[in-house]
Scaffold this motif. Structure first.
Motif, PDB file in Angstrom:
ATOM      1  N   ARG A  75      -7.340  17.803 -21.818  1.00 28.14           N
ATOM      2  CA  ARG A  75      -7.025  17.117 -21.759  1.00 28.14           C
ATOM      3  C   ARG A  75      -5.661  16.170 -22.764  1.00 28.14           C
ATOM      4  NH1 ARG A  75      -7.937  12.839 -24.679  1.00 28.14           N
ATOM      5  NH2 ARG A  75     -10.234  12.991 -25.315  1.00 28.14           N
ATOM      6  N   SER A  76      -4.680  16.130 -22.870  1.00 27.77           N
ATOM      7  CA  SER A  76      -3.983  15.456 -24.143  1.00 27.77           C
ATOM      8  C   SER A  76      -4.738  14.363 -24.883  1.00 27.77           C
ATOM      9  CB  SER A  76      -2.756  14.519 -23.153  1.00 27.77           C
ATOM     10  OG  SER A  76      -2.916  13.704 -22.533  1.00 27.77           O
ATOM     11  N   GLN A  78      -5.619  10.884 -26.839  1.00 28.34           N
ATOM     12  CA  GLN A  78      -4.504  10.259 -26.157  1.00 28.34           C
ATOM     13  C   GLN A  78      -3.598   9.408 -26.992  1.00 28.34           C
ATOM     14  OE1 GLN A  78      -8.667   7.304 -26.083  1.00 28.34           O
ATOM     15  NE2 GLN A  78      -8.399   8.673 -24.223  1.00 28.34           N
ATOM     16  N   ASP A  84      -3.062  10.182 -18.426  1.00 29.89           N
ATOM     17  CA  ASP A  84      -2.379  11.735 -18.973  1.00 29.89           C
ATOM     18  C   ASP A  84      -1.489  12.441 -18.520  1.00 29.89           C
ATOM     19  OD1 ASP A  84      -3.547  14.410 -20.245  1.00 29.89           O
ATOM     20  OD2 ASP A  84      -5.345  12.843 -20.603  1.00 29.89           O
TER      21      ASP A  84
END
Length: 96
Positions: A75-76, A78, A84
């Protein structure tokens, strides 16, 4: 720098981080061949600190590995957005 610029899903899958199949990466410096890579491979690279990979959407957040039981994905980092940034990339369907 290596950037993620496209994502793929299996036909009929909901577009969620853990259902991404492959991520297209491109490297401005040539440190990695441009192409499609499985999310599990990218997850492993990130755990090994082999590469730093960013999502090609401003503010260019880093990808980080996620291990959810047997499901390994990315995931990227935050950045205060509700969706996302990885899921904002152009999405493709995997060939059957």
């Amino acid at each position: 720098m290596i950037y993620a610029d496209k994502i793929s899903f299996n036909k009929g899958d909901q577009h969620r981080l853990n259902t991404i199949v492959r991520i297209h990466l491109h490297s401005e410096s040539g440190e990695l061949s441009d192409g499609w890579y499985y999310k599990e491979t990218i997850n492993q690279w990130l755990h090994e600190d082999k590469y730093e990979i960013k999502v090609e959407i401003n503010p260019f957040p880093k990808l980080i590995p996620v291990d959810d039981g047997s499901n390994r994905y990315v995931r990227s980092d935050q950045d205060g957005t509700t969706k996302d940034n990885l899921l904002k990339l152009e999405a493709y369907t995997e060939p059957e």
